[in-house]
Motif scaffolding. Structure first.
Motif, PDB file in Angstrom:
ATOM      1  N   MET A 234      -3.713  -4.913   9.106  1.00  0.00           N
ATOM      2  CA  MET A 234      -3.744  -6.335   8.380  1.00  0.00           C
ATOM      3  C   MET A 234      -2.982  -7.292   9.486  1.00  0.00           C
ATOM      4  O   MET A 234      -3.154  -8.385   9.493  1.00  0.00           O
ATOM      5  CB  MET A 234      -3.002  -6.176   7.030  1.00  0.00           C
TER       6      MET A 234
ATOM      7  N   LEU B 150      -6.080 -14.158  13.671  1.00  0.00           N
ATOM      8  CA  LEU B 150      -6.383 -15.195  12.841  1.00  0.00           C
ATOM      9  C   LEU B 150      -5.703 -16.541  13.116  1.00  0.00           C
ATOM     10  O   LEU B 150      -6.174 -17.570  13.065  1.00  0.00           O
ATOM     11  CB  LEU B 150      -6.337 -14.830  11.255  1.00  0.00           C
TER      12      LEU B 150
ATOM     13  N   ASN C 160     -16.932  -4.186  11.197  1.00  0.00           N
ATOM     14  CA  ASN C 160     -17.772  -4.010  10.202  1.00  0.00           C
ATOM     15  C   ASN C 160     -19.128  -3.286  10.559  1.00  0.00           C
ATOM     16  O   ASN C 160     -20.135  -2.869  10.114  1.00  0.00           O
ATOM     17  CB  ASN C 160     -18.060  -5.181   9.103  1.00  0.00           C
TER      18      ASN C 160
ATOM     19  N   LEU D 245       1.304  -8.125   2.849  1.00  0.00           N
ATOM     20  CA  LEU D 245       0.281  -7.830   3.237  1.00  0.00           C
ATOM     21  C   LEU D 245      -1.106  -7.180   2.314  1.00  0.00           C
ATOM     22  O   LEU D 245      -1.739  -6.441   2.815  1.00  0.00           O
ATOM     23  CB  LEU D 245       0.165  -7.072   4.752  1.00  0.00           C
TER      24      LEU D 245
ATOM     25  N   TYR E 184     -11.558  -7.548   0.630  1.00  0.00           N
ATOM     26  CA  TYR E 184     -10.881  -8.354   1.749  1.00  0.00           C
ATOM     27  C   TYR E 184     -11.829  -8.483   2.986  1.00  0.00           C
ATOM     28  O   TYR E 184     -11.999  -9.308   3.546  1.00  0.00           O
ATOM     29  CB  TYR E 184      -9.525  -7.660   1.880  1.00  0.00           C
ATOM     30  N   ALA E 185     -12.352  -7.158   3.392  1.00  0.00           N
ATOM     31  CA  ALA E 185     -13.074  -6.833   4.308  1.00  0.00           C
ATOM     32  C   ALA E 185     -14.327  -7.722   4.365  1.00  0.00           C
ATOM     33  O   ALA E 185     -14.808  -8.373   5.416  1.00  0.00           O
ATOM     34  CB  ALA E 185     -13.415  -5.433   4.676  1.00  0.00           C
TER      35      ALA E 185
ATOM     36  N   VAL F 173      -6.126 -17.559   4.159  1.00  0.00           N
ATOM     37  CA  VAL F 173      -5.968 -16.084   4.344  1.00  0.00           C
ATOM     38  C   VAL F 173      -4.344 -15.724   4.482  1.00  0.00           C
ATOM     39  O   VAL F 173      -3.847 -14.794   4.132  1.00  0.00           O
ATOM     40  CB  VAL F 173      -6.588 -15.657   5.663  1.00  0.00           C
ATOM     41  N   VAL F 174      -3.748 -16.417   5.359  1.00  0.00           N
ATOM     42  CA  VAL F 174      -2.442 -15.882   6.042  1.00  0.00           C
ATOM     43  C   VAL F 174      -1.515 -16.274   4.803  1.00  0.00           C
ATOM     44  O   VAL F 174      -1.357 -17.166   4.166  1.00  0.00           O
ATOM     45  CB  VAL F 174      -2.142 -16.984   7.078  1.00  0.00           C
ATOM     46  N   PRO F 175      -0.453 -15.044   4.645  1.00  0.00           N
ATOM     47  CA  PRO F 175       0.617 -15.297   3.617  1.00  0.00           C
ATOM     48  C   PRO F 175       1.634 -16.316   4.024  1.00  0.00           C
ATOM     49  O   PRO F 175       1.693 -16.764   5.273  1.00  0.00           O
ATOM     50  CB  PRO F 175       1.316 -13.890   3.833  1.00  0.00           C
TER      51      PRO F 175
ATOM     52  N   ILE G  70       0.608  -1.319  -0.008  1.00  0.00           N
ATOM     53  CA  ILE G  70       0.025  -0.049  -0.145  1.00  0.00           C
ATOM     54  C   ILE G  70       0.854   1.193  -0.127  1.00  0.00           C
ATOM     55  O   ILE G  70       0.344   2.133  -0.441  1.00  0.00           O
ATOM     56  CB  ILE G  70      -0.824  -0.109   1.245  1.00  0.00           C
TER      57      ILE G  70
ATOM     58  N   PRO H 262      -4.147  -7.852   0.023  1.00  0.00           N
ATOM     59  CA  PRO H 262      -5.001  -8.731  -0.629  1.00  0.00           C
ATOM     60  C   PRO H 262      -5.114  -9.350  -1.943  1.00  0.00           C
ATOM     61  O   PRO H 262      -5.651  -8.747  -2.988  1.00  0.00           O
ATOM     62  CB  PRO H 262      -6.435  -8.217  -0.138  1.00  0.00           C
TER      63      PRO H 262
ATOM     64  N   THR I 153     -13.595  -8.851  12.605  1.00  0.00           N
ATOM     65  CA  THR I 153     -14.306  -8.176  11.472  1.00  0.00           C
ATOM     66  C   THR I 153     -15.646  -7.926  11.969  1.00  0.00           C
ATOM     67  O   THR I 153     -16.028  -6.706  11.382  1.00  0.00           O
ATOM     68  CB  THR I 153     -14.213  -9.386  10.604  1.00  0.00           C
TER      69      THR I 153
ATOM     70  N   ARG J 144       5.276 -19.775  14.058  1.00  0.00           N
ATOM     71  CA  ARG J 144       4.978 -19.156  12.693  1.00  0.00           C
ATOM     72  C   ARG J 144       4.737 -17.846  12.867  1.00  0.00           C
ATOM     73  O   ARG J 144       5.323 -16.950  12.139  1.00  0.00           O
ATOM     74  CB  ARG J 144       3.931 -19.713  11.956  1.00  0.00           C
TER      75      ARG J 144
ATOM     76  N   LEU K  65      -3.832 -13.118   1.655  1.00  0.00           N
ATOM     77  CA  LEU K  65      -2.806 -11.802   1.623  1.00  0.00           C
ATOM     78  C   LEU K  65      -1.430 -12.333   1.204  1.00  0.00           C
ATOM     79  O   LEU K  65      -1.026 -13.504   1.354  1.00  0.00           O
ATOM     80  CB  LEU K  65      -2.609 -11.266   3.159  1.00  0.00           C
TER      81      LEU K  65
ATOM     82  N   GLN L 125      -2.640   0.783   7.362  1.00  0.00           N
ATOM     83  CA  GLN L 125      -3.538  -0.216   6.957  1.00  0.00           C
ATOM     84  C   GLN L 125      -2.703  -1.593   7.199  1.00  0.00           C
ATOM     85  O   GLN L 125      -3.152  -2.734   7.237  1.00  0.00           O
ATOM     86  CB  GLN L 125      -3.998  -0.058   5.606  1.00  0.00           C
TER      87      GLN L 125
ATOM     88  N   ARG M 229      -9.333  -3.609  -0.783  1.00  0.00           N
ATOM     89  CA  ARG M 229      -9.530  -3.598   0.769  1.00  0.00           C
ATOM     90  C   ARG M 229     -10.856  -3.768   1.118  1.00  0.00           C
ATOM     91  O   ARG M 229     -11.232  -4.546   1.952  1.00  0.00           O
ATOM     92  CB  ARG M 229      -8.858  -2.664   1.285  1.00  0.00           C
TER      93      ARG M 229
ATOM     94  N   ILE N  92      -4.191 -10.547  11.184  1.00  0.00           N
ATOM     95  CA  ILE N  92      -3.749 -12.162  10.696  1.00  0.00           C
ATOM     96  C   ILE N  92      -3.198 -12.614  12.051  1.00  0.00           C
ATOM     97  O   ILE N  92      -3.296 -13.999  12.198  1.00  0.00           O
ATOM     98  CB  ILE N  92      -2.365 -11.963   9.800  1.00  0.00           C
TER      99      ILE N  92
END
Lengths: 451, 113
Positions: free
Chosen positions: B101, B108, B87, A316, A297-298, A447-449, A143, A318, B83, B19, A312, B97, A294, B105
């Motif tokens: 993120m 998550l 939202n 990071l 992504y949300a 989702v996780v890179p 970004i 998406p 989330t 990790r 991602l 941002q 983004r 993660i």
């Protein structure tokens, strides 16, 4: 960067201005400038743009109030959910995100023709693929880089547009009398209506709200950007009307800015406008993809879209959401380039934006009732009576855009298309979203890179 | 509802996750959490992959998160994902941002969806 109370890593006002101005300044604006000059009957086009800008400032005030209350990258998703309901918020979110694809495709169409005119040996399609590919790659790099590209292009675009217009207007052969500047053509009000669409997209800066500490930065940025757009495109439209007193002569051209540049300043003006067109497209592609990815992504994280859309990359970003939007934009751009049906997209996009301005006016009025004690760093004006007037005006403009002839035999293609899009979004919300939300948990791997 | 205890458990779980440690080895940030209803502030610090938590104002924070105490507790205990309140406008975040993120993660990877 660190602020007075110690908050670090915030964005400057400069980025709020460049993002807002850059997203509104699309290459298709030059086609609108021709229409404004034609409807206004000549040089008074600048005044039509000024009046249109005033209306848009009122819409900007609504976005400012909502953004101050809930400064979130989920923006309209949060505001409409609180001000109307979740269902409307989801459907609106889908349609709004799709509009980004329309605008990118329509802009790519114009850009393709600009480069085709500049370098006739290379097909416009190749330029479209190259530029969209470049912007997608920049966005995949993170970004920060995308933000720098946006800043640079936004300011170069508006500064060069103003300088170019001054060079044309200050030419010794140009006489700008008061009579000429205030001569109103018979369709002057239509010029104001079209003028509004020069500014649309300015509000796409609101999803960046979290990156500014002071909640006044976004309103300031939006209002300054609207002023810069008014000056930049107002002066260009005036220059256009001076160089081509009968602006209707340019109406059939897809590259009026190049013709104006050539006639006003010769080959220098031609190439100058090629560069300006490139910056407009870069800001639209770049800003559109960064913001919309983004948003997707949300939605995916909320399980409103498939979890794969929340994947991602190591930066990071998406990446799946970005690539999907990029491919869809490219596909639509190629389709439009081959069929020439760009007006269809412009009218549909303009309608969605108008409806969004109407909805935000309603949301502001509703939230004043529902959440009277919520902190509002910015208060919109004339709530609720002006909100309802704004809602009616923008609703009317939206319907007008949908009914505007954009194809053969006056078939209202944009209207049919938008109705279908809304219906499909609603069916998706009713049928697919509950299934996605009910799916077994544990999709973290999707989702996780990768390390 | 002890938010500090939840944050400390969260930090411990982060530190035990190889990790995550590897992923955050170049991510050093100070995060401030403000429980709006109790007006109590907490902090989380990531220093080269190692996370610590504490109570009090975080001067020079790079990321600021505000929500009701129960929402913050539920997020950092893995009861809900960030989330949903995000939202709904019940969870507000200030910061870059890419940092947001990263935090998303982390939750998550620890709690899953």
């Amino acid at each position: 960067m660190s602020t007075a109370n110690g908050f670090k890593r915030v964005l400057p006002l400069r980025t709020a201005i460049s993002t807002s101005a850059g997203l509104a300044s699309a290459a298709i604006n030059f086609l609108a400038c021709v229409e404004i000059a034609e409807y206004a009957g000549g040089a008074s086009a600048w005044l039509a743009l000024l009046v249109a800008g005033t209306l848009i400032i009122l819409a900007g005030a609504n976005f400012s109030e909502l953004n101050g209350m809930y400064p979130s990258s989920a923006a309209i998703r949060v505001w409409i959910r609180r001000g109307i309901n979740d269902n409307v918020a989801m459907v609106t979110g889908f349609v709004y995100a799709t509009t980004v694809i329309f605008v990118i495709a329509a802009d790519a169409f114009v850009l393709g023709h600009v480069f085709q005119a500049a370098v006739p040996n290379v097909s416009g399609l190749i330029w479209i693929v190259l530029l969209l590919g470049l912007v997608t790659w920049i966005n995949l790099r993170g970004i920060r880089l995308a933000g720098l590209v946006q800043d640079g292009n936004g300011f170069v675009l508006l500064a060069t547009l103003v300088i170019f217009s001054f060079l044309v207007l200050l030419h010794p052969h140009v006489s700008l009398t008061a009579q000429r500047l205030f001569h109103f053509g018979p369709n002057w009000l239509e010029a104001v209506a079209v003028g509004i669409f020069i500014y649309v997209g300015f509000e796409w800066v609101t999803p960046l709200a979290e990156e500014f500490e002071d909640s006044q930065v976004i309103p300031k940025g939006m209002f300054i950007a609207l002023g810069l757009i008014a000056v930049g495109f107002g002066l260009f439209t005036l220059a256009l009307a001076v160089v081509f007193p009968n602006a209707g002569a340019l109406k059939r051209s897809l590259v009026p800015q190049l013709i104006v540049g050539l006639r006003a300043l010769g080959p220098l003006g031609f190439w100058w406008m090629v560069v300006v067109s490139l910056t407009t497209a870069m800001t639209t592609f770049n800003g559109g993809l960064a913001t919309a990815s983004r948003f997707v992504y949300a939605l995916a994280r909320e399980r409103v879209l498939p979890p794969k859309m929340a994947r991602l990359n190591v930066k990071l970003v998406p990446q799946n959401a970005l690539l999907l939007l990029s491919f869809l934009s490219l596909g639509l751009a190629i389709l439009v380039y081959l069929t020439g049906q760009y007006l269809f997209l412009i009218n549909a996009g303009a309608a969605v934006e108008s409806f969004m301005y109407a909805i935000t006016a309603i949301v502001v009025a509703n939230l004043r009732k529902r959440e009277p004690n919520c902190h509002r760093p910015f208060h919109s004006w004339g709530v609720p009576w002006l909100s309802w007037i704004m809602a009616v005006i923008f609703l009317g403009l939206g319907i007008g855009s949908l009914l505007a002839p954009s194809g053969e035999q006056g078939f209202p293609g944009p209207l049919v298309f938008l109705v279908l899009l809304v219906a499909m979004s609603q069916i998706y919300v009713w049928k697919v979203v509950p299934r996605l939300k009910a799916q077994k948990r544990g999709v973290a791997k999707a989702v996780v890179p990768k390390p | 509802m002890d938010l500090l205890a939840a944050l400390e458990t969260f930090a411990e779980q982060c530190n035990q996750n190889q990790r995550l440690r590897q992923m955050n080895r170049d991510w050093s940030r100070l995060v401030e959490l403000w429980a709006t209803d109790t007006d109590q502030r907490y902090w989380l610090k990531s220093d080269a992959g190692s996370i610590t938590a504490g109570i009090g104002e975080a001067l020079e924070a790079e990321l600021k998160i505000s929500a009701r105490n129960d929402i913050l507790h539920d997020i950092f205990s893995g009861i809900i994902t960030p989330t949903e309140p995000y939202n709904a406008g019940d969870l507000l975040v200030k910061g870059r941002q890419d940092d947001m993120m990263r935090l998303d993660i982390i939750t998550l990877l620890i709690w899953g969806e």
